[in-house]
Design an enzyme around this catalytic site. Structure first.
Site, mmCIF file in Angstrom:
data_model
loop_
_atom_site.group_PDB
_atom_site.id
_atom_site.type_symbol
_atom_site.label_atom_id
_atom_site.label_comp_id
_atom_site.label_asym_id
_atom_site.label_seq_id
_atom_site.Cartn_x
_atom_site.Cartn_y
_atom_site.Cartn_z
ATOM 1 N N HIS A 16 0.784 -0.963 -0.022
ATOM 2 C CA HIS A 16 -0.035 0.065 0.027
ATOM 3 C C HIS A 16 0.960 1.231 0.127
ATOM 4 C CE1 HIS A 16 -3.425 -2.332 0.942
ATOM 5 N NE2 HIS A 16 -2.792 -2.954 1.681
ATOM 6 N N THR A 102 -5.567 3.864 -2.387
ATOM 7 C CA THR A 102 -6.956 4.412 -2.622
ATOM 8 C C THR A 102 -7.126 5.796 -3.170
ATOM 9 O OG1 THR A 102 -6.849 2.929 -0.447
ATOM 10 C CG2 THR A 102 -8.985 3.954 -1.367
ATOM 11 N N ARG A 104 -8.369 9.199 -3.290
ATOM 12 C CA ARG A 104 -8.907 10.041 -2.144
ATOM 13 C C ARG A 104 -9.092 11.535 -2.495
ATOM 14 N NH1 ARG A 104 -5.368 7.004 0.470
ATOM 15 N NH2 ARG A 104 -3.892 8.853 0.558
ATOM 16 N N ASP A 143 -12.096 0.859 -1.114
ATOM 17 C CA ASP A 143 -12.074 0.468 0.270
ATOM 18 C C ASP A 143 -13.357 0.056 0.755
ATOM 19 O OD1 ASP A 143 -12.421 1.069 3.338
ATOM 20 O OD2 ASP A 143 -10.558 2.158 3.124
ATOM 21 N N GLY A 173 -9.087 -2.449 2.936
ATOM 22 C CA GLY A 173 -9.769 -1.401 4.346
ATOM 23 C C GLY A 173 -9.942 -2.397 5.352
ATOM 24 N N HIS A 200 -8.291 -8.502 -0.482
ATOM 25 C CA HIS A 200 -7.835 -8.582 0.771
ATOM 26 C C HIS A 200 -9.014 -9.777 1.197
ATOM 27 C CE1 HIS A 200 -5.513 -5.340 0.739
ATOM 28 N NE2 HIS A 200 -4.593 -5.547 1.678
ATOM 29 N N GLU A 203 -8.810 -11.862 6.419
ATOM 30 C CA GLU A 203 -7.796 -11.207 7.478
ATOM 31 C C GLU A 203 -7.850 -11.332 8.827
ATOM 32 O OE1 GLU A 203 -6.020 -7.228 5.984
ATOM 33 O OE2 GLU A 203 -8.148 -7.425 5.235
ATOM 34 N N ASP A 285 2.979 -5.632 2.664
ATOM 35 C CA ASP A 285 1.926 -4.971 2.810
ATOM 36 C C ASP A 285 2.080 -3.360 3.208
ATOM 37 O OD1 ASP A 285 -1.083 -4.909 3.086
ATOM 38 O OD2 ASP A 285 -0.854 -5.853 5.209
HETATM 39 P P1 IMP Z 1 -3.306 3.882 0.618
HETATM 40 O O1 IMP Z 1 -4.408 2.946 -0.216
HETATM 41 O O2 IMP Z 1 -2.347 4.230 -0.274
HETATM 42 O O3 IMP Z 1 -3.724 5.135 1.347
HETATM 43 O O4 IMP Z 1 -2.742 2.877 1.837
HETATM 44 C C1 IMP Z 1 -3.186 2.818 3.016
HETATM 45 C C2 IMP Z 1 -4.506 2.337 3.127
HETATM 46 O O5 IMP Z 1 -4.374 0.751 2.653
HETATM 47 C C3 IMP Z 1 -5.211 1.978 4.384
HETATM 48 O O6 IMP Z 1 -5.888 3.254 4.885
HETATM 49 C C4 IMP Z 1 -6.207 0.663 4.370
HETATM 50 O O7 IMP Z 1 -7.445 0.967 3.937
HETATM 51 C C5 IMP Z 1 -5.463 -0.089 3.289
HETATM 52 N N1 IMP Z 1 -4.366 -1.106 4.077
HETATM 53 C C6 IMP Z 1 -3.275 -1.227 4.382
HETATM 54 N N2 IMP Z 1 -2.981 -2.210 5.120
HETATM 55 C C7 IMP Z 1 -3.854 -2.846 5.024
HETATM 56 C C8 IMP Z 1 -4.333 -4.234 5.477
HETATM 57 O O8 IMP Z 1 -3.592 -4.910 6.025
HETATM 58 N N3 IMP Z 1 -5.606 -4.759 5.345
HETATM 59 C C9 IMP Z 1 -6.473 -3.860 4.715
HETATM 60 N N4 IMP Z 1 -6.352 -2.664 4.115
HETATM 61 C C10 IMP Z 1 -5.019 -2.261 4.303
HETATM 62 ZN ZN ZN Z 2 -2.853 -4.944 2.374
#
Ligand code: IMP
Ligand code: ZN
Length: 351
Positions: A16, A102, A104, A143, A173, A200, A203, A285
């Site tokens: 991520h 994600t 945003r 998400d 998410g 995902h 989990e 991750d």
């Molecule tokens: P972004 O999408 O680049 O903002 O990365 C962070 C986002 O990834 C978080 O807000 C979560 O929604 C998601 N995320 C990160 N690690 C996990 C995980 O282990 N399980 C589910 N979602 C995750």
């Molecule tokens: Zn993940």
């Protein structure tokens, strides 16, 4: 062996973007912001994120929503952090990276979803053009808390920017939130547009009923992340569907996603690897949160599951076909892996 794991050409498929930003990069951005606006109330990332990584699952998701998103909220901070993440993976010996994020809106700065995605993609394109060793692609995440409208915006962005480097769509998410059964048309549209699908999966016990997992499998994902709490029926289905598994050992053990597993040795990687029925892609991750680089995940399977150099190399090489890369990139990756194996004499090592 640590040095071998670093040199080994590796493929990262589950990272991520916001979770992959190291605390020193966040600190740099925080210092910059603080000097521009001394009234900033956000705490220093070096105080918020422990040096040894986050260990409390309850602190994990709020870290993004309450902290990191308040720091990375402009074009320049998105560019700076994305570039740092790409350089960090490359320095760890990663030769192909599928970063996910994600889309945003940031109402406080006016940064829109579209501009956010364009900024990440431009930074990736510049990196790819100037770097011969590692190539990166982008996956856009839905998400679990998204409503159908928001999820459509993500799928539309993924389709629109496919030529610019978006290779797939993800479902991520907080597993305790949302209802993933509402996303069937979204994933269907993404797959029909030729995008890869990763989800995902299983989990936490609360998100792992057979009913939820079979619903997710009905979307025909190409890959699944985590895959922790699966019944025998679900496991059988994964093998039947030949899904590739993105396994995140340090993340799972560190925040105890399976309360029964407290050591690396007990992680379900061992079971899948010994059975050899599904491709396993070791993944970080959120390396900025868990502080275990991909080379360390390879070292962990050497240390705790006894994989030798040839087995580690075969594990790394096996990931090529699970990427969402185009044919030419897969050929390049196979070439890189073969060249490494030949240079190290790995063909000659008995298993
Ligand atoms: P972004 O999408 O680049 O903002 O990365 C962070 C986002 O990834 C978080 O807000 C979560 O929604 C998601 N995320 C990160 N690690 C996990 C995980 O282990 N399980 C589910 N979602 C995750
Ligand atoms: Zn993940």
């Amino acid at each position: 062996m640590k040095e071998f794991c670093k040199r080994l050409p590796k493929i990262e498929l589950h990272a991520h973007l916001s979770g992959s930003i190291r605390r020193d990069t966040l600190h740099h951005i925080w210092q910059q912001k603080k000097s521009e606006s001394p009234e900033l109330t956000l705490e220093d990332p070096l105080l918020v994120i422990p040096e040894e990584g986050v260990k409390d699952i309850n602190a994990f998701f709020p870290l993004f929503s309450k902290y990191i998103y308040a720091l990375i909220n402009t074009v320049s901070t998105v560019e700076f952090s994305t570039r740092a993440v790409l350089n960090d993976f490359c320095a760890d010996g990663v030769v192909y990276l599928e970063l996910r994020t994600t889309p945003r809106d940031f109402p406080e700065t006016g940064l829109t979803k579209q501009k956010y995605v364009e900024t990440v993609l431009n930074t990736i394109s510049e990196f790819n053009a100037s770097n011969g060793e590692m190539k990166a692609r982008l996956i856009l995440s839905i998400d679990r808390r998204d409503d159908v409208e928001k999820a459509w915006e993500t799928v539309e962005l993924a389709k629109r920017y496919k030529k610019e480097g978006v290779s797939g769509v993800d479902l991520c998410g907080d597993p305790l939130k949302g209802d993933p059964s509402i996303f069937a048309p979204h994933f269907d549209a993404a797959k029909s547009a030729g995008l890869g699908l990763t989800i995902h999966f299983a989990e936490l016990p609360q998100s792992s009923s057979d009913s939820e997992l079979f619903t997710l499998l009905s979307y025909n994902p190409d890959r699944l992340g985590h895959v922790i709490h699966c019944s025998e029926e679900v496991k059988k289905k994964l093998v039947e569907k030949k899904v590739a598994l993105e396994l995140c050992i340090s993340c799972n053990v560190q925040i105890k996603m399976n309360p029964a597993v407290t050591t690396h040795k007990e992680h379900h990687f061992g079971e899948w690897w010994r059975e050899g029925n599904c491709t396993v892609a070791l993944s970080t991750d959120d390396v900025g949160v868990f502080y275990s680089e991909l080379s360390n995940e390879y070292w962990i399977v050497h240390e705790h599951f006894g994989l030798g150099k040839r087995q580690l190399w075969e594990l790394a090489k096996g990931v090529v076909d699970a990427t969402f890369a185009e044919k030419e990139e897969k050929e390049r990756l196979k070439g890189v892996m073969d060249k490494f194996g030949a240079a190290e004499g790995l063909w000659q090592i008995d298993m």
